[in-house]
Motif scaffolding. Sequence first.
Motif, PDB file in Angstrom:
ATOM      1  N   VAL A   1       0.858  -1.172   0.000  1.00  0.00           N
ATOM      2  CA  VAL A   1       0.000   0.000   0.000  1.00  0.00           C
ATOM      3  C   VAL A   1       0.898   1.226   0.000  1.00  0.00           C
ATOM      4  CG1 VAL A   1      -1.793   1.226   1.267  1.00  0.00           C
ATOM      5  CG2 VAL A   1      -1.744  -1.268   1.311  1.00  0.00           C
ATOM      6  N   CYS A   2       0.532   2.200  -0.785  1.00  0.00           N
ATOM      7  CA  CYS A   2       1.236   3.477  -0.802  1.00  0.00           C
ATOM      8  C   CYS A   2       0.286   4.495  -0.177  1.00  0.00           C
ATOM      9  CB  CYS A   2       1.591   3.853  -2.229  1.00  0.00           C
ATOM     10  SG  CYS A   2       2.532   5.361  -2.308  1.00  0.00           S
ATOM     11  N   VAL A   3       0.600   4.917   1.033  1.00  0.00           N
ATOM     12  CA  VAL A   3      -0.304   5.781   1.782  1.00  0.00           C
ATOM     13  C   VAL A   3       0.023   7.246   1.511  1.00  0.00           C
ATOM     14  CG1 VAL A   3      -1.139   6.413   4.077  1.00  0.00           C
ATOM     15  CG2 VAL A   3      -0.599   4.019   3.548  1.00  0.00           C
ATOM     16  N   PHE A   4      -0.978   7.954   1.008  1.00  0.00           N
ATOM     17  CA  PHE A   4      -0.960   9.396   0.796  1.00  0.00           C
ATOM     18  C   PHE A   4       0.179   9.880  -0.103  1.00  0.00           C
ATOM     19  CE2 PHE A   4      -2.716  13.256   3.278  1.00  0.00           C
ATOM     20  CZ  PHE A   4      -2.627  14.073   2.159  1.00  0.00           C
ATOM     21  N   PRO A   5       0.306   9.312  -1.307  1.00  0.00           N
ATOM     22  CA  PRO A   5       1.278   9.884  -2.240  1.00  0.00           C
ATOM     23  C   PRO A   5       0.802  11.258  -2.717  1.00  0.00           C
ATOM     24  CG  PRO A   5      -0.033   8.228  -3.349  1.00  0.00           C
ATOM     25  CD  PRO A   5      -0.430   8.200  -1.892  1.00  0.00           C
ATOM     26  N   THR A   6       1.752  12.093  -3.080  1.00  0.00           N
ATOM     27  CA  THR A   6       1.455  13.397  -3.674  1.00  0.00           C
ATOM     28  C   THR A   6       2.203  13.482  -4.994  1.00  0.00           C
ATOM     29  OG1 THR A   6       3.319  14.570  -2.685  1.00  0.00           O
ATOM     30  CG2 THR A   6       1.297  14.425  -1.355  1.00  0.00           C
ATOM     31  N   SER A   7       2.025  14.560  -5.703  1.00  0.00           N
ATOM     32  CA  SER A   7       2.721  14.714  -6.978  1.00  0.00           C
ATOM     33  C   SER A   7       4.224  14.892  -6.785  1.00  0.00           C
ATOM     34  CB  SER A   7       2.152  15.891  -7.762  1.00  0.00           C
ATOM     35  OG  SER A   7       2.306  17.088  -7.036  1.00  0.00           O
ATOM     36  N   THR A   8       4.652  15.250  -5.569  1.00  0.00           N
ATOM     37  CA  THR A   8       6.082  15.455  -5.305  1.00  0.00           C
ATOM     38  C   THR A   8       6.697  14.418  -4.376  1.00  0.00           C
ATOM     39  OG1 THR A   8       5.572  16.977  -3.484  1.00  0.00           O
ATOM     40  CG2 THR A   8       5.911  17.942  -5.674  1.00  0.00           C
ATOM     41  N   ASP A   9       5.876  13.539  -3.812  1.00  0.00           N
ATOM     42  CA  ASP A   9       6.382  12.528  -2.884  1.00  0.00           C
ATOM     43  C   ASP A   9       5.592  11.233  -3.082  1.00  0.00           C
ATOM     44  OD1 ASP A   9       7.745  11.327  -0.687  1.00  0.00           O
ATOM     45  OD2 ASP A   9       6.137  11.914   0.666  1.00  0.00           O
ATOM     46  N   GLY A  10       6.306  10.129  -3.153  1.00  0.00           N
ATOM     47  CA  GLY A  10       5.671   8.844  -3.416  1.00  0.00           C
ATOM     48  C   GLY A  10       4.807   8.305  -2.301  1.00  0.00           C
ATOM     49  N   GLY A  11       4.749   8.954  -1.161  1.00  0.00           N
ATOM     50  CA  GLY A  11       3.949   8.460  -0.047  1.00  0.00           C
ATOM     51  C   GLY A  11       4.723   7.451   0.781  1.00  0.00           C
ATOM     52  N   VAL A  12       4.052   6.856   1.729  1.00  0.00           N
ATOM     53  CA  VAL A  12       4.669   5.876   2.621  1.00  0.00           C
ATOM     54  C   VAL A  12       4.235   4.482   2.177  1.00  0.00           C
ATOM     55  CG1 VAL A  12       4.829   5.045   4.996  1.00  0.00           C
ATOM     56  CG2 VAL A  12       4.742   7.507   4.540  1.00  0.00           C
ATOM     57  N   ALA A  13       5.211   3.680   1.797  1.00  0.00           N
ATOM     58  CA  ALA A  13       4.932   2.314   1.351  1.00  0.00           C
ATOM     59  C   ALA A  13       4.957   1.378   2.546  1.00  0.00           C
ATOM     60  CB  ALA A  13       5.964   1.877   0.322  1.00  0.00           C
ATOM     61  N   VAL A  14       3.872   0.654   2.744  1.00  0.00           N
ATOM     62  CA  VAL A  14       3.786  -0.314   3.838  1.00  0.00           C
ATOM     63  C   VAL A  14       3.119  -1.579   3.318  1.00  0.00           C
ATOM     64  CG1 VAL A  14       3.683   1.395   5.701  1.00  0.00           C
ATOM     65  CG2 VAL A  14       1.561   0.591   4.675  1.00  0.00           C
ATOM     66  N   CYS A  15       3.384  -2.685   3.993  1.00  0.00           N
ATOM     67  CA  CYS A  15       2.677  -3.914   3.661  1.00  0.00           C
ATOM     68  C   CYS A  15       1.247  -3.793   4.212  1.00  0.00           C
ATOM     69  CB  CYS A  15       3.409  -5.129   4.211  1.00  0.00           C
ATOM     70  SG  CYS A  15       3.672  -5.105   5.970  1.00  0.00           S
ATOM     71  N   PRO A  16       0.299  -4.461   3.589  1.00  0.00           N
ATOM     72  CA  PRO A  16      -1.102  -4.343   4.021  1.00  0.00           C
ATOM     73  C   PRO A  16      -1.323  -4.726   5.478  1.00  0.00           C
ATOM     74  CG  PRO A  16      -0.939  -5.569   1.970  1.00  0.00           C
ATOM     75  CD  PRO A  16       0.443  -5.334   2.437  1.00  0.00           C
ATOM     76  N   GLU A  17      -0.565  -5.738   5.968  1.00  0.00           N
ATOM     77  CA  GLU A  17      -0.758  -6.131   7.369  1.00  0.00           C
ATOM     78  C   GLU A  17      -0.288  -5.051   8.338  1.00  0.00           C
ATOM     79  OE1 GLU A  17       2.579  -8.879   5.733  1.00  0.00           O
ATOM     80  OE2 GLU A  17       0.801  -7.936   4.958  1.00  0.00           O
ATOM     81  N   ARG A  18       0.716  -4.263   7.952  1.00  0.00           N
ATOM     82  CA  ARG A  18       1.162  -3.139   8.798  1.00  0.00           C
ATOM     83  C   ARG A  18       0.091  -2.060   8.845  1.00  0.00           C
ATOM     84  NH1 ARG A  18       5.721  -0.190  10.787  1.00  0.00           N
ATOM     85  NH2 ARG A  18       4.707   1.521  11.880  1.00  0.00           N
ATOM     86  N   LEU A  19      -0.493  -1.751   7.695  1.00  0.00           N
ATOM     87  CA  LEU A  19      -1.574  -0.769   7.655  1.00  0.00           C
ATOM     88  C   LEU A  19      -2.733  -1.230   8.528  1.00  0.00           C
ATOM     89  CD1 LEU A  19      -2.860   1.813   6.495  1.00  0.00           C
ATOM     90  CD2 LEU A  19      -3.719   0.385   4.613  1.00  0.00           C
ATOM     91  N   LYS A  20      -3.107  -2.481   8.394  1.00  0.00           N
ATOM     92  CA  LYS A  20      -4.207  -3.032   9.187  1.00  0.00           C
ATOM     93  C   LYS A  20      -3.890  -2.954  10.677  1.00  0.00           C
ATOM     94  CE  LYS A  20      -7.062  -7.199   9.540  1.00  0.00           C
ATOM     95  NZ  LYS A  20      -7.313  -8.524   8.945  1.00  0.00           N
ATOM     96  N   LYS A  21      -2.676  -3.332  11.057  1.00  0.00           N
ATOM     97  CA  LYS A  21      -2.253  -3.281  12.459  1.00  0.00           C
ATOM     98  C   LYS A  21      -2.333  -1.855  13.003  1.00  0.00           C
ATOM     99  CE  LYS A  21       1.954  -3.932  15.223  1.00  0.00           C
ATOM    100  NZ  LYS A  21       2.236  -2.515  15.461  1.00  0.00           N
TER     101      LYS A  21
END
Length: 143
Positions: A97-117
């Motif tokens: 999952v890429c959380v909150f990417p913007t046009s200038t930053d790729g966002g925070v990449a996390v595995c789905p289980e980390r996001l769920k946790k």
Amino acid sequence: MRSKKIEAIMRLPGHQRYAHTIKQAWDEGGVWSIRDDAGWLCVGDEHENMYMPLWPHESYAELYRLDGWQDKHSEKISMSELLKKWCVELKRDGYKVCVFPTSTDGGVAVCPERLKKDLLEYGSELAFDDIELEELVEELTSI
């Protein structure tokens, strides 16, 4: 959402946008992503990893969509769907999952289980007005 607030939040570093997304997901009852009739937008990196981008509010997803994905539309994913379906299926398929990417930053990449946790940890500390969300947290944290 007011444009000054949107601009200020978009300028935050990735880890702060991630924390904002965790909180807002519960406030909004879900997250937003981008799709078309063929399916949901997934983006890849140079290592062939695949990511599903998520945002805490429609406004942010729309700004990203307008920056190169005009043929698609933003759509809300409920907390129940995200936690019970998407996190499971993304993990199964080897996506991140890429959380909150913007046009200038790729966002925070996390595995789905980390996001769920992270979502469940934050959700377990909340006092819910919505009984369905409260029951969802209780069900998923008891597993």
